[in-house]
Write a protein that holds these residues in place. Structure first.
Motif, PDB file in Angstrom:
ATOM      1  N   LEU A 194      48.456  37.636  39.916  1.00  0.00           N
ATOM      2  CA  LEU A 194      47.900  37.269  38.609  1.00  0.00           C
ATOM      3  C   LEU A 194      48.663  37.963  37.485  1.00  0.00           C
ATOM      4  CD1 LEU A 194      44.084  37.376  39.421  1.00  0.00           C
ATOM      5  CD2 LEU A 194      45.352  35.368  38.621  1.00  0.00           C
ATOM      6  N   ARG A 195      48.956  39.239  37.671  1.00  0.00           N
ATOM      7  CA  ARG A 195      49.698  39.992  36.645  1.00  0.00           C
ATOM      8  C   ARG A 195      51.101  39.429  36.429  1.00  0.00           C
ATOM      9  NH1 ARG A 195      48.905  45.552  38.905  1.00  0.00           N
ATOM     10  NH2 ARG A 195      46.689  45.803  38.631  1.00  0.00           N
ATOM     11  N   SER A 196      51.717  38.950  37.512  1.00  0.00           N
ATOM     12  CA  SER A 196      53.100  38.465  37.416  1.00  0.00           C
ATOM     13  C   SER A 196      53.212  37.066  36.815  1.00  0.00           C
ATOM     14  CB  SER A 196      53.752  38.481  38.802  1.00  0.00           C
ATOM     15  OG  SER A 196      53.212  37.466  39.619  1.00  0.00           O
ATOM     16  N   ASN A 197      52.084  36.370  36.679  1.00  0.00           N
ATOM     17  CA  ASN A 197      52.113  34.996  36.168  1.00  0.00           C
ATOM     18  C   ASN A 197      52.168  35.011  34.640  1.00  0.00           C
ATOM     19  OD1 ASN A 197      51.546  32.384  35.288  1.00  0.00           O
ATOM     20  ND2 ASN A 197      50.205  31.957  37.021  1.00  0.00           N
ATOM     21  N   PRO A 198      53.306  34.610  34.068  1.00  0.00           N
ATOM     22  CA  PRO A 198      53.441  34.630  32.606  1.00  0.00           C
ATOM     23  C   PRO A 198      52.651  33.521  31.905  1.00  0.00           C
ATOM     24  CG  PRO A 198      55.383  33.651  33.591  1.00  0.00           C
ATOM     25  CD  PRO A 198      54.515  34.129  34.733  1.00  0.00           C
ATOM     26  N   ASN A 199      52.109  32.579  32.663  1.00  0.00           N
ATOM     27  CA  ASN A 199      51.379  31.448  32.082  1.00  0.00           C
ATOM     28  C   ASN A 199      49.925  31.779  31.753  1.00  0.00           C
ATOM     29  OD1 ASN A 199      53.673  29.733  32.640  1.00  0.00           O
ATOM     30  ND2 ASN A 199      53.011  29.764  34.770  1.00  0.00           N
ATOM     31  N   LEU A 200      49.460  32.962  32.149  1.00  0.00           N
ATOM     32  CA  LEU A 200      48.052  33.311  31.994  1.00  0.00           C
ATOM     33  C   LEU A 200      47.858  34.412  30.966  1.00  0.00           C
ATOM     34  CD1 LEU A 200      47.072  33.506  35.786  1.00  0.00           C
ATOM     35  CD2 LEU A 200      46.914  31.522  34.263  1.00  0.00           C
ATOM     36  N   THR A 201      46.759  34.343  30.248  1.00  0.00           N
ATOM     37  CA  THR A 201      46.384  35.423  29.346  1.00  0.00           C
ATOM     38  C   THR A 201      45.635  36.487  30.147  1.00  0.00           C
ATOM     39  OG1 THR A 201      44.225  34.488  28.803  1.00  0.00           O
ATOM     40  CG2 THR A 201      46.108  33.771  27.437  1.00  0.00           C
ATOM     41  N   ASP A 202      45.508  37.663  29.577  1.00  0.00           N
ATOM     42  CA  ASP A 202      44.751  38.718  30.252  1.00  0.00           C
ATOM     43  C   ASP A 202      43.305  38.302  30.468  1.00  0.00           C
ATOM     44  OD1 ASP A 202      46.891  40.429  30.530  1.00  0.00           O
ATOM     45  OD2 ASP A 202      46.443  41.561  28.699  1.00  0.00           O
ATOM     46  N   GLU A 203      42.741  37.587  29.527  1.00  0.00           N
ATOM     47  CA  GLU A 203      41.355  37.128  29.659  1.00  0.00           C
ATOM     48  C   GLU A 203      41.202  36.190  30.860  1.00  0.00           C
ATOM     49  OE1 GLU A 203      37.894  34.916  27.001  1.00  0.00           O
ATOM     50  OE2 GLU A 203      39.953  34.924  26.272  1.00  0.00           O
ATOM     51  N   ILE A 204      42.138  35.270  31.019  1.00  0.00           N
ATOM     52  CA  ILE A 204      42.082  34.341  32.150  1.00  0.00           C
ATOM     53  C   ILE A 204      42.344  35.083  33.460  1.00  0.00           C
ATOM     54  CG2 ILE A 204      43.227  32.362  33.239  1.00  0.00           C
ATOM     55  CD1 ILE A 204      43.520  31.174  30.428  1.00  0.00           C
ATOM     56  N   ARG A 205      43.312  36.000  33.468  1.00  0.00           N
ATOM     57  CA  ARG A 205      43.583  36.798  34.673  1.00  0.00           C
ATOM     58  C   ARG A 205      42.320  37.530  35.128  1.00  0.00           C
ATOM     59  NH1 ARG A 205      48.308  38.285  31.591  1.00  0.00           N
ATOM     60  NH2 ARG A 205      50.098  37.225  32.487  1.00  0.00           N
ATOM     61  N   ASN A 206      41.655  38.180  34.177  1.00  0.00           N
ATOM     62  CA  ASN A 206      40.445  38.943  34.505  1.00  0.00           C
ATOM     63  C   ASN A 206      39.331  38.043  35.019  1.00  0.00           C
ATOM     64  OD1 ASN A 206      41.685  41.343  33.770  1.00  0.00           O
ATOM     65  ND2 ASN A 206      40.916  41.259  31.675  1.00  0.00           N
ATOM     66  N   LYS A 207      39.142  36.888  34.380  1.00  0.00           N
ATOM     67  CA  LYS A 207      38.097  35.951  34.800  1.00  0.00           C
ATOM     68  C   LYS A 207      38.384  35.423  36.208  1.00  0.00           C
ATOM     69  CE  LYS A 207      34.868  34.573  33.225  1.00  0.00           C
ATOM     70  NZ  LYS A 207      33.475  35.028  33.532  1.00  0.00           N
ATOM     71  N   LEU A 208      39.624  35.031  36.465  1.00  0.00           N
ATOM     72  CA  LEU A 208      39.980  34.525  37.794  1.00  0.00           C
ATOM     73  C   LEU A 208      39.779  35.600  38.853  1.00  0.00           C
ATOM     74  CD1 LEU A 208      43.181  32.400  37.023  1.00  0.00           C
ATOM     75  CD2 LEU A 208      40.872  31.565  37.513  1.00  0.00           C
ATOM     76  N   PHE A 209      40.193  36.826  38.557  1.00  0.00           N
ATOM     77  CA  PHE A 209      40.039  37.897  39.548  1.00  0.00           C
ATOM     78  C   PHE A 209      38.563  38.191  39.807  1.00  0.00           C
ATOM     79  CE2 PHE A 209      40.203  42.279  41.190  1.00  0.00           C
ATOM     80  CZ  PHE A 209      40.991  42.030  42.308  1.00  0.00           C
ATOM     81  N   GLU A 210      37.760  38.162  38.774  1.00  0.00           N
ATOM     82  CA  GLU A 210      36.308  38.354  38.927  1.00  0.00           C
ATOM     83  C   GLU A 210      35.727  37.303  39.880  1.00  0.00           C
ATOM     84  OE1 GLU A 210      32.699  37.114  36.009  1.00  0.00           O
ATOM     85  OE2 GLU A 210      34.188  38.452  35.123  1.00  0.00           O
ATOM     86  N   LEU A 211      36.144  36.052  39.707  1.00  0.00           N
ATOM     87  CA  LEU A 211      35.654  34.971  40.564  1.00  0.00           C
ATOM     88  C   LEU A 211      36.200  35.091  41.986  1.00  0.00           C
ATOM     89  CD1 LEU A 211      35.919  32.068  37.976  1.00  0.00           C
ATOM     90  CD2 LEU A 211      33.828  33.224  38.765  1.00  0.00           C
ATOM     91  N   ILE A 212      37.428  35.552  42.124  1.00  0.00           N
ATOM     92  CA  ILE A 212      38.027  35.740  43.452  1.00  0.00           C
ATOM     93  C   ILE A 212      37.295  36.856  44.206  1.00  0.00           C
ATOM     94  CG2 ILE A 212      40.121  36.485  44.669  1.00  0.00           C
ATOM     95  CD1 ILE A 212      41.659  34.963  42.346  1.00  0.00           C
TER      96      ILE A 212
END
Length: 180
Positions: free
Chosen positions: A11-29
């Motif tokens: 998630l951190r390495s994906n330049p297409n995502l914002t920190d907010e989206i990274r955090n939300k996706l990780f929370e759901l994962i």
């Protein structure tokens, strides 16, 4: 390194995502992994490295979201701001990513199972995070629940995560449901 750490790095390495989206996706994962700990997350991890979010065109007839397996893109409708639960919608996308074969998701290996596959994804997302919003698949979910009693809940679950619709079709044929 465990799979959750790998996912966090992806998630951190994906330049297409914002920190907010990274955090939300990780929370759901984390929820996904806690409730379904035996599911292999390697496909999901690979997809998270490059996934993009885009808007569904207002001229395109579609649901509130769609996961494009060919482009690894989560498409969201402008109508999402209505009465839809973003956690539920994103969880459905994560489920599809985790079962993506690059040509289909879940047990949609046979296109006759498309509606059942969509409904089962909805059922799994309901189990994982619930749904505080509208659903576009209420009737399909009812039918999927009924069919799961015919083909077996384990058959549905295993077929979904093994990307193989044949056991479902075979179970329906044996029960003489008349799919074929």
């Amino acid at each position: 390194m465990n799979s959750l750490e790998e996912i966090k790095m992806s998630l951190r390495s994906n330049p297409n995502l914002t920190d907010e989206i990274r955090n939300k996706l990780f929370e759901l994962i984390l929820i996904f992994n806690r409730k379904l700990p035996n599911i292999n997350l390697s496909k999901l991890n690979d997809k998270l490295k490059t996934v993009k979010f885009e808007k569904i065109s207002k001229f395109e007839r579609s649901n509130i979201y769609r996961y494009d397996v060919f482009k690894n893109v989560i498409l969201l409708s402008n109508d999402l701001e209505g009465n839809y639960d973003i956690n539920h919608v994103l969880t459905k996308a994560l489920l599809e990513m985790s079962t993506s074969t690059d040509t289909f998701t879940g047990f949609n290996s046979d296109e006759r199972l498309l509606a059942l596959n969509l409904a089962y994804t909805e059922i799994l997302a309901n189990y994982l995070v619930g749904n505080e919003g509208d659903s576009d698949l209420e009737e399909e979910v009812l039918v999927a629940n009924l069919l799961s009693h015919i083909v077996g809940k384990d058959t549905m679950f295993n077929s979904y995560f093994m990307n193989d619709g044949r056991p479902i079709i075979q179970a329906m044929q044996e029960a003489e449901v008349g799919l074929i």
